[in-house]
Design an enzyme around this catalytic site. Structure first.
Site, PDB file in Angstrom:
ATOM      1  N   LYS A 120       0.880  -1.252   0.092  1.00 25.71           N
ATOM      2  CA  LYS A 120       0.127   0.041   0.084  1.00 25.71           C
ATOM      3  C   LYS A 120       1.067   1.095  -0.109  1.00 25.71           C
ATOM      4  O   LYS A 120       0.561   2.270  -0.813  1.00 25.71           O
ATOM      5  CB  LYS A 120      -1.100  -0.103   1.206  1.00 25.71           C
ATOM      6  CG  LYS A 120      -1.916   1.033   1.253  1.00 25.71           C
ATOM      7  CD  LYS A 120      -2.826   1.121   2.543  1.00 25.71           C
ATOM      8  CE  LYS A 120      -2.062   1.562   3.537  1.00 25.71           C
ATOM      9  NZ  LYS A 120      -3.169   1.754   4.872  1.00 25.71           N
ATOM     10  N   ASP A 138      -6.846   1.324   1.084  1.00 28.47           N
ATOM     11  CA  ASP A 138      -6.809   1.233   2.379  1.00 28.47           C
ATOM     12  C   ASP A 138      -8.172   0.837   2.922  1.00 28.47           C
ATOM     13  O   ASP A 138      -9.005   0.446   2.095  1.00 28.47           O
ATOM     14  CB  ASP A 138      -6.427   2.605   3.030  1.00 28.47           C
ATOM     15  CG  ASP A 138      -7.543   3.754   2.512  1.00 28.47           C
ATOM     16  OD1 ASP A 138      -8.309   3.397   1.656  1.00 28.47           O
ATOM     17  OD2 ASP A 138      -7.329   4.736   3.195  1.00 28.47           O
TER      18      ASP A 138
END
Length: 212
Positions: A120, A138
Site C-alpha cells: 500500500k 486502504d
C-alpha cells in the site's frame, strides 16, 4: 455494476474535485515516503502534526538518520506504533543512503524492499510522487469499492486488482484519491452519508440511509 455506471461515478467525482491530492503534508518525494510510512494505522492529521515539527529540523535521509531512533521518537511519539515506526524509518534512511544515493526509488520492488514499506505504501508513493498508475487500497477504498459495487473483493489485493481492471482508463491515475476522500468524508463506515452523496443514484448499496 456496468462500465457506464463506473464511468459516470468517476466523472462526477472528477467534476467535484478535478485535481485530488493526498492530505499528507510533504514537499519532496522523501518527505512523502516517510509520511506514508508513519500513516499506517494513524490519521493524516496526526501524521501532519508530527511531521510539521520534524521536517523543519530533518527532512533528508542523512538528517533523519542522524537523529537516531531515540531522537526521531521525540517527534513522532504522538503517532500510533511510533516505536516500531521509528526503527523502520531509520533503517529506511540508511538503505536510501547506502543503496539509492539518498533518492526514493521509483519501482515497486525497490520500494517494498525498504523497511516499513508494504504494498500500500509503495502504491501511494508510485502514484502520488511519480505519477504512476497504482491503487493504494486502504480501509476507506476497500469499504467504498465493496459497498458501492464499483469493485467488490474479499481482500485488499483482490480489490486493488479489480479497480485497476475496472476503473475506466481516463480516471485511473487519480481514482485512489477520489475513493479515499469519498470514504473519509461521505461513505463513512458506520453511518454513510447517503443523503449527501453525489453518486447515491449510481451506488448499488442495498441499505442506503438518508444521513447527511
Amino acid at each position: 455494476m456496468n462500465k457506464q455506471k463506473r464511468t459516470e461515478i468517476f466523472r462526477r467525482l472528477r467534476e467535484e474535485n478535478p485535481k485530488p491530492v493526498t492530505e499528507l503534508s510533504y514537499s519532496s518525494d522523501f518527505e512523502l515516503l516517510i509520511a506514508v510510512i508513519l500513516s499506517a494505522q494513524a490519521t493524516d492529521v496526526g501524521v501532519n502534526k508530527a511531521t510539521n515539527k520534524l521536517y523543519p529540523i530533518a527532512n533528508t535521509p542523512e538528517a533523519i538518520f542522524a537523529l537516531g531512533v531515540d531522537g526521531l521518537k521525540k517527534y513522532i511519539k504522538t503517532i500510533g506504533l511510533f516505536n516500531s515506526k521509528a526503527e523502520n524509518v531509520i533503517k529506511t534512511c540508511r538503505a536510501l543512503i547506502d543503496r539509492h544515493e539518498s533518492q526514493v526509488p521509483q519501482t515497486r520492488e525497490e520500494l517494498e524492499a525498504l523497511p516499513g514499506v508494504g504494498r500500500k505504501t509503495a502504491n501511494v508513493v508510485l502514484n502520488t510522487a511519480f505519477g504512476q498508475i497504482a491503487m493504494a487500497v486502504d480501509t476507506h477504498i476497500f469499504r467504498v469499492s465493496n459497498r458501492t459495487g464499483i469493485a467488490p473483493g474479499k481482500n485488499v489485493l483482490d480489490v486493488e486488482k479489480r479497480l485497476i481492471r475496472l476503473v475506466p482508463q481516463e480516471f485511473l491515475l487519480d481514482a485512489h484519491h477520489w475513493l479515499i476522500l469519498h470514504g473519509r468524508y461521505t461513505c463513512i463506515a458506520r453511518k454513510p452519508r447517503c443523503g449527501a452523496c453525489l453518486i447515491e443514484d449510481l451506488c448499488e448499496f442495498k441499505d442506503k440511509r438518508d444521513y447527511i
